[in-house]
Design a protein around this motif. Structure first.
Motif, mmCIF file in Angstrom:
data_model
loop_
_atom_site.group_PDB
_atom_site.id
_atom_site.type_symbol
_atom_site.label_atom_id
_atom_site.label_comp_id
_atom_site.label_asym_id
_atom_site.label_seq_id
_atom_site.Cartn_x
_atom_site.Cartn_y
_atom_site.Cartn_z
ATOM 1 N N ASN A 191 0.863 -1.179 0.000
ATOM 2 C CA ASN A 191 0.000 0.000 0.000
ATOM 3 C C ASN A 191 0.904 1.236 0.000
ATOM 4 O OD1 ASN A 191 -1.672 2.146 0.602
ATOM 5 N ND2 ASN A 191 -2.356 1.351 2.582
ATOM 6 N N HIS A 192 0.975 1.902 -1.142
ATOM 7 C CA HIS A 192 1.839 3.079 -1.274
ATOM 8 C C HIS A 192 1.136 4.381 -0.902
ATOM 9 C CE1 HIS A 192 3.737 0.100 -3.922
ATOM 10 N NE2 HIS A 192 4.858 0.785 -3.821
ATOM 11 N N ALA A 193 -0.138 4.330 -0.611
ATOM 12 C CA ALA A 193 -0.908 5.562 -0.477
ATOM 13 C C ALA A 193 -0.372 6.510 0.591
ATOM 14 C CB ALA A 193 -2.376 5.231 -0.224
ATOM 15 N N PRO A 194 -0.012 6.052 1.801
ATOM 16 C CA PRO A 194 0.474 7.022 2.794
ATOM 17 C C PRO A 194 1.704 7.785 2.330
ATOM 18 C CG PRO A 194 -0.046 4.924 3.830
ATOM 19 C CD PRO A 194 -0.077 4.687 2.351
ATOM 20 N N MET A 195 2.576 7.114 1.591
ATOM 21 C CA MET A 195 3.783 7.766 1.097
ATOM 22 C C MET A 195 3.461 8.738 -0.035
ATOM 23 S SD MET A 195 6.149 4.319 1.096
ATOM 24 C CE MET A 195 4.839 3.130 0.707
ATOM 25 N N ALA A 196 2.599 8.318 -0.934
ATOM 26 C CA ALA A 196 2.268 9.164 -2.083
ATOM 27 C C ALA A 196 1.526 10.426 -1.655
ATOM 28 C CB ALA A 196 1.431 8.376 -3.086
ATOM 29 N N VAL A 197 0.569 10.300 -0.728
ATOM 30 C CA VAL A 197 -0.177 11.498 -0.333
ATOM 31 C C VAL A 197 0.722 12.475 0.415
ATOM 32 C CG1 VAL A 197 -2.391 10.291 -0.330
ATOM 33 C CG2 VAL A 197 -1.097 10.499 1.815
ATOM 34 N N GLU A 198 1.680 11.963 1.195
ATOM 35 C CA GLU A 198 2.617 12.865 1.870
ATOM 36 C C GLU A 198 3.424 13.647 0.850
ATOM 37 O OE1 GLU A 198 6.227 14.385 3.672
ATOM 38 O OE2 GLU A 198 6.185 12.725 2.233
ATOM 39 N N ALA A 199 3.881 12.964 -0.201
ATOM 40 C CA ALA A 199 4.644 13.644 -1.246
ATOM 41 C C ALA A 199 3.776 14.653 -1.997
ATOM 42 C CB ALA A 199 5.218 12.615 -2.219
ATOM 43 N N LEU A 200 2.545 14.293 -2.305
ATOM 44 C CA LEU A 200 1.653 15.214 -3.009
ATOM 45 C C LEU A 200 1.427 16.483 -2.197
ATOM 46 C CD1 LEU A 200 -0.951 12.659 -4.402
ATOM 47 C CD2 LEU A 200 0.561 14.094 -5.781
ATOM 48 N N VAL A 201 1.141 16.326 -0.908
ATOM 49 C CA VAL A 201 0.898 17.496 -0.069
ATOM 50 C C VAL A 201 2.159 18.345 0.040
ATOM 51 C CG1 VAL A 201 0.382 18.237 2.290
ATOM 52 C CG2 VAL A 201 -0.994 16.453 1.216
ATOM 53 N N ARG A 202 3.284 17.700 0.218
ATOM 54 C CA ARG A 202 4.539 18.429 0.392
ATOM 55 C C ARG A 202 4.838 19.312 -0.808
ATOM 56 N NH1 ARG A 202 9.128 18.992 3.104
ATOM 57 N NH2 ARG A 202 11.104 19.194 1.985
ATOM 58 N N HIS A 203 4.473 18.883 -1.988
ATOM 59 C CA HIS A 203 4.813 19.624 -3.201
ATOM 60 C C HIS A 203 3.628 20.376 -3.786
ATOM 61 C CE1 HIS A 203 8.845 18.022 -3.152
ATOM 62 N NE2 HIS A 203 8.362 16.801 -3.020
ATOM 63 N N GLY A 204 2.714 20.794 -2.918
ATOM 64 C CA GLY A 204 1.662 21.717 -3.331
ATOM 65 C C GLY A 204 0.477 21.114 -4.030
ATOM 66 N N GLN A 205 0.305 19.793 -3.945
ATOM 67 C CA GLN A 205 -0.795 19.123 -4.638
ATOM 68 C C GLN A 205 -1.903 18.686 -3.684
ATOM 69 O OE1 GLN A 205 -0.924 18.669 -7.999
ATOM 70 N NE2 GLN A 205 1.020 19.722 -8.310
ATOM 71 N N ALA A 206 -2.023 19.341 -2.519
ATOM 72 C CA ALA A 206 -3.033 18.941 -1.534
ATOM 73 C C ALA A 206 -4.449 18.901 -2.111
ATOM 74 C CB ALA A 206 -2.975 19.867 -0.313
ATOM 75 N N PRO A 207 -4.847 19.845 -2.986
ATOM 76 C CA PRO A 207 -6.228 19.785 -3.499
ATOM 77 C C PRO A 207 -6.555 18.508 -4.268
ATOM 78 C CG PRO A 207 -5.301 21.969 -3.860
ATOM 79 C CD PRO A 207 -4.161 21.091 -3.399
ATOM 80 N N SER A 208 -5.538 17.807 -4.760
ATOM 81 C CA SER A 208 -5.796 16.601 -5.547
ATOM 82 C C SER A 208 -5.766 15.322 -4.720
ATOM 83 C CB SER A 208 -4.755 16.484 -6.670
ATOM 84 O OG SER A 208 -3.461 16.213 -6.130
ATOM 85 N N VAL A 209 -5.434 15.417 -3.423
ATOM 86 C CA VAL A 209 -5.151 14.218 -2.638
ATOM 87 C C VAL A 209 -6.363 13.313 -2.484
ATOM 88 C CG1 VAL A 209 -4.679 13.447 -0.276
ATOM 89 C CG2 VAL A 209 -3.103 15.006 -1.429
ATOM 90 N N HIS A 210 -7.514 13.856 -2.106
ATOM 91 C CA HIS A 210 -8.663 12.986 -1.854
ATOM 92 C C HIS A 210 -9.177 12.351 -3.148
ATOM 93 C CE1 HIS A 210 -9.121 13.341 2.420
ATOM 94 N NE2 HIS A 210 -9.004 14.648 2.351
ATOM 95 N N ARG A 211 -9.092 13.078 -4.243
ATOM 96 C CA ARG A 211 -9.474 12.458 -5.514
ATOM 97 C C ARG A 211 -8.495 11.344 -5.857
ATOM 98 N NH1 ARG A 211 -8.145 12.715 -10.891
ATOM 99 N NH2 ARG A 211 -9.841 12.223 -12.336
ATOM 100 N N TRP A 212 -7.191 11.583 -5.611
ATOM 101 C CA TRP A 212 -6.205 10.531 -5.864
ATOM 102 C C TRP A 212 -6.520 9.302 -5.018
ATOM 103 C CZ3 TRP A 212 -2.684 7.515 -3.356
ATOM 104 C CH2 TRP A 212 -1.711 6.885 -4.142
ATOM 105 N N LEU A 213 -6.872 9.507 -3.757
ATOM 106 C CA LEU A 213 -7.209 8.375 -2.894
ATOM 107 C C LEU A 213 -8.447 7.637 -3.386
ATOM 108 C CD1 LEU A 213 -6.528 9.692 0.713
ATOM 109 C CD2 LEU A 213 -5.325 7.863 -0.489
ATOM 110 N N ASP A 214 -9.408 8.368 -3.907
ATOM 111 C CA ASP A 214 -10.598 7.710 -4.454
ATOM 112 C C ASP A 214 -10.206 6.765 -5.593
ATOM 113 O OD1 ASP A 214 -12.243 9.071 -2.688
ATOM 114 O OD2 ASP A 214 -12.778 10.636 -4.121
ATOM 115 N N LEU A 215 -9.288 7.208 -6.444
ATOM 116 C CA LEU A 215 -8.851 6.380 -7.564
ATOM 117 C C LEU A 215 -8.002 5.201 -7.102
ATOM 118 C CD1 LEU A 215 -7.939 9.208 -10.102
ATOM 119 C CD2 LEU A 215 -9.910 7.685 -10.201
#
Length: 366
Positions: free
Chosen positions: A28-52
């Motif tokens: 399960n890579h999700a915890p690592m990927a969402v941390e990276a997304l938020v860190r680099h300014g992609q927080a608005p896309s995180v929940h949609r990414w998790l849905d996918l």
């Protein structure tokens, strides 16, 4: 990390009902990927990414047998006890400063750095980065921590303890030690039989080149950190030129040593040299298992966006990775941005090209 929205904590809470694996082995890579997304300014896309990503998530496994201070050694490396190990570290982190828990367990876990295809140590690196940002990098700032970010460290350490798997004893290649990290990686011999999963391949490794550094006892912390940063940079460059061997698995030859590098500021200095040694072993093991026999011709590497500043070029590369959506691509791009930000005085075009190559070689998220 700009996360005034609370997105990271929301995402981690959402994920902590899920296990670290699916299908009995896949991570399960999700915890690592969402941390990276938020860190680099992609927080608005995180929940949609998790849905996918949700179809790749499974519930936490049922508890098997409680892990305690008295029986932890016999439970180490037992994947049936993933949930029990997570519960153990949750208790430890609730009662002790998180840096203290990490310093106690880091040397116990380090020999099994290749376990779980290096995913557990990578997850620890992401978790430690968030806690360092939250509590500060002062050695006295590692107080007992609560909340989703501390719970994420418990999940990461628990996963590592359950999948702890030391490599077999390895011999050294004859001849002089390589002079640089890049030379050392170039000297890693490929295993002859590159078939099967990573556990099968790791068991076939017999020799490594010597690491280009003094013995751990003769290596100071600053030298260890500099060599580890050099290893991460060299691994990122080698991914750019050799990713076609196995573009997903070779990501870990870069992200695993970088996870160790991220963790160093939270560790006592006396653990830094051993951390370098383990990071080298992890990176070399993945390369031995999956590297192709030859590099791609330089003219076939992707062109890096021509932003006006190095920061703009890095931002464009990460935005491209985030749009691609694959978790491995996101994590590699996150590490590549660390490489590009290293204080060398120049932009690292080859590392950035490696992230773009991952985008080209790995199937995007649907």
């Amino acid at each position: 990390m700009d996360d005034t929205s609370g997105t990271l904590d929301e995402a981690l809470e959402r994920l902590h009902t899920t296990g670290p694996e699916r299908g009995g082995w896949l991570t399960n890579h999700a915890p690592m990927a969402v941390e990276a997304l938020v860190r680099h300014g992609q927080a608005p896309s995180v929940h949609r990414w998790l849905d996918l990503y949700a179809h790749k998530l499974e519930d936490m496994p049922a508890p098997y047998a409680t892990v305690t201070d008295a029986n932890w050694a016999e439970a180490l490396g037992d994947p049936r006890r993933i949930t029990d190990w997570t519960a153990y570290f949750t208790r430890e982190l609730a009662g002790h400063p998180w840096r203290e828990v990490l310093a106690q367990w880091w040397p116990r876990l380090l020999p099994g750095i290749a376990g779980g295809a290096t995913h557990p140590v990578i997850r620890v690196g992401h978790a430690v980065r968030t806690l360092l940002l939250e509590t500060g990098q002062s050695p006295t700032a590692g107080r007992a921590a609560a909340g989703p970010r501390a719970h994420e460290l418990a999940h990461a350490l628990g996963y590592w303890a359950a999948r702890h798997a030391p490599l077999p004893p390895l011999g050294l290649l004859p001849g002089p030690a390589p002079r640089t990290p890049a030379d050392a990686l170039a000297a890693v011999p490929r295993i002859a039989d590159q078939n099967g999963g990573i556990r099968d391949r790791l068991a076939r490794i017999t020799t490594f080149p010597a690491w280009p550094a003094p013995a751990p006892g003769a290596l100071g912390p600053d030298e260890a950190r500099a060599l580890l940063a050099g290893l991460v940079r060299a691994a990122a460059h080698r991914y750019a030129t050799h990713a076609h061997g196995e573009p997903i698995m070779l990501v870990h030859a870069v992200t695993a040593p970088n996870a160790v590098l991220r963790t160093l500021p939270a560790l006592p200095h006396e653990l830094w040299a051993a951390s370098l040694d383990a990071a080298w072993t992890a990176s070399a093991a993945v390369l031995a298992s999956y590297a192709p026999p030859s590099a791609v011709p330089p003219g076939e590497l992707p062109a890096v966006p021509a932003g006006s500043t190095p920061a703009e070029r890095s931002g464009e590369v990460f935005a491209h990775a985030a749009a691609h959506g694959d978790e491995h691509v996101i994590k590699l791009a996150d590490t590549v941005l660390d490489v590009a930000a290293m204080p060398t005085g120049e932009s690292d075009e080859l590392a950035l090209a490696g992230a773009l190559r991952a985008c080209a070689l790995i199937e995007p998220m649907a």
